[in-house]
Design an enzyme around this catalytic site. Structure first.
Site, PDB file in Angstrom:
ATOM      1  CB  SER A 144      37.228 -24.980 -17.719  1.00 56.41           C
ATOM      2  OG  SER A 144      37.285 -26.374 -17.450  1.00 56.41           O
ATOM      3  CB  THR A 162      46.020 -25.642 -19.976  1.00 56.01           C
ATOM      4  OG1 THR A 162      45.818 -26.454 -18.803  1.00 56.01           O
ATOM      5  CG2 THR A 162      44.941 -24.574 -20.034  1.00 56.01           C
ATOM      6  CG  ASP A 174      37.133 -29.745  -7.938  1.00 49.73           C
ATOM      7  OD1 ASP A 174      38.121 -29.789  -7.167  1.00 49.73           O
ATOM      8  OD2 ASP A 174      37.093 -30.352  -9.022  1.00 49.73           O
ATOM      9  CG  ASP A 201      47.071 -33.425  -9.433  1.00 52.20           C
ATOM     10  OD1 ASP A 201      47.422 -33.757  -8.281  1.00 52.20           O
ATOM     11  OD2 ASP A 201      46.439 -34.175 -10.201  1.00 52.20           O
ATOM     12  CB  THR A 232      35.790 -32.401  -4.074  1.00 47.58           C
ATOM     13  OG1 THR A 232      35.686 -31.432  -5.147  1.00 47.58           O
ATOM     14  CG2 THR A 232      34.418 -32.754  -3.561  1.00 47.58           C
ATOM     15  CD  GLN A 251      48.912 -36.514  -1.297  1.00 46.58           C
ATOM     16  OE1 GLN A 251      48.566 -37.537  -1.879  1.00 46.58           O
ATOM     17  NE2 GLN A 251      50.102 -36.392  -0.717  1.00 46.58           N
ATOM     18  CB  THR A 271      40.368 -37.832 -13.178  1.00 50.80           C
ATOM     19  OG1 THR A 271      41.447 -37.012 -12.702  1.00 50.80           O
ATOM     20  CG2 THR A 271      40.866 -38.660 -14.356  1.00 50.80           C
ATOM     21  CG  ASP A 330      37.050 -31.108 -13.998  1.00 54.86           C
ATOM     22  OD1 ASP A 330      37.279 -30.463 -12.958  1.00 54.86           O
ATOM     23  OD2 ASP A 330      37.692 -30.953 -15.048  1.00 54.86           O
TER      24      ASP A 330
END
Length: 304
Positions: free
Chosen positions: A38, A73, A139, A144, A170, A173, A244, A246
């Site tokens: 992005s 966003t 990624d 999240d 990557t 959690q 973070t 990224d």
């Protein structure tokens, strides 16, 4: 403790006519990343926060923006453009037709729609067919803290199509849980997830941002290259942050591109991220000390 991060002024020198000339060291180890994620006008997420760290660490960067928004966003309004799969194909075709689709690494992050992600799968597959030595860092940005912010179809595409192509993945959690189908509550759960994602095709798996046993004061991460497993543990920096993941993935990519081991790359990436967050909280700081990161091997007994 990771040593201070330093730039290497040998990777490029100016000639008398003002053009760049690569040194012998750089010609022997070219590092060129295509970063597809992005972009925002205001703030630092995606390519906006990934490009400079990669360049600072001696890696050349080209970017394709999956979305272009006024801001991230988390704001009430975030107008802008969301690229489609056909837009991505047009850009990639242009690079290929002109003979300049020549990269050592491909890094992908946030994607705005299913069509773009499906075309991205084709792009990664074609890139690896053209250059088998190319390293793909994925990624899988999906959400999240238990909340998804992309369509549910992304889980299937990342799990079944992207992971087999990825050299490095990557997830945080929550994303690791989505991809593996396993909830992470304690260390042995994380170890199982590492194994599951590795078996799905990713050579290196790094899980970020874990809170084990409900401990909100520490951030724990896990990594494996298939042979060894590592756990890194740091104090949580209180605050609300974006980008973070990224930043972490871009720094990790840079250090791995610079031939650091997985353990050392994780140490440096986590240390960098912690230092940036602390400086963000404190405002302008002249403190240049690095953050100590506890990285330890995971014993085989952890899976019992």
């Amino acid at each position: 403790m990771s040593p201070p991060i330093r730039t290497d002024d040998r990777h490029a020198v100016a000639t008398t006519n003002g053009t760049k000339e690569n040194s012998d060291d750089d010609r022997g180890h070219r590092r060129h990343v295509l970063s597809i994620q992005s972009h925002v006008v205001s703030g630092y997420v995606g390519n906006k926060c990934a490009t400079f760290p990669l360049q600072l660490l001696g890696v050349e960067v080209d970017t394709i923006n999956s979305v272009q928004l006024s801001n991230h966003t988390g704001f009430p309004l975030h107008p802008g453009q969301i690229l489609t799969g056909s837009h991505l194909r047009e850009l990639v075709d242009g690079l290929q037709s002109n003979g300049i689709f020549q990269y050592t690494h491909l890094l992908t992050g946030y994607v705005g729609n299913v069509g773009f992600l499906e075309e991205l799968v084709k792009t990664v597959r074609e890139a690896k067919q053209r250059s088998p030595s190319l390293k793909y860092v994925c990624d899988p940005v999906m959400g999240d803290n238990g909340q998804m912010y992309v369509p549910k179809e992304f889980v299937r595409i990342y799990r079944d199509q992207m992971l087999p192509l990825a050299d490095v993945v990557t997830p945080n959690q929550f994303e690791a849980e989505l991809l593996s189908g396993i909830s992470i509550h304690e260390e042995k759960d994380a170890v199982r997830v590492l194994d599951v994602l590795h078996k799905k095709g990713a050579s290196v798996v790094v899980i970020t941002g874990s809170h084990l046993d409900g401990n909100q004061d520490r951030i724990v991460g896990f990594a494996t290259d298939g042979a060894d497993k590592w756990k890194f543990d740091v104090e949580k920096v209180c605050g609300s942050f974006t980008g973070t993941g990224d930043l972490f993935t871009s720094v990790l990519t840079a250090w791995m591109a610079n031939q650091c081991s997985l353990k050392e790359s994780c140490e440096k990436a986590v240390s960098t991220l912690q230092h940036v967050l602390k400086c963000t909280v404190q405002g302008t700081s002249t403190d240049r000390t690095t953050t100590s990161v506890g990285v330890e091997p995971i014993s085989p007994g952890a899976i019992n």
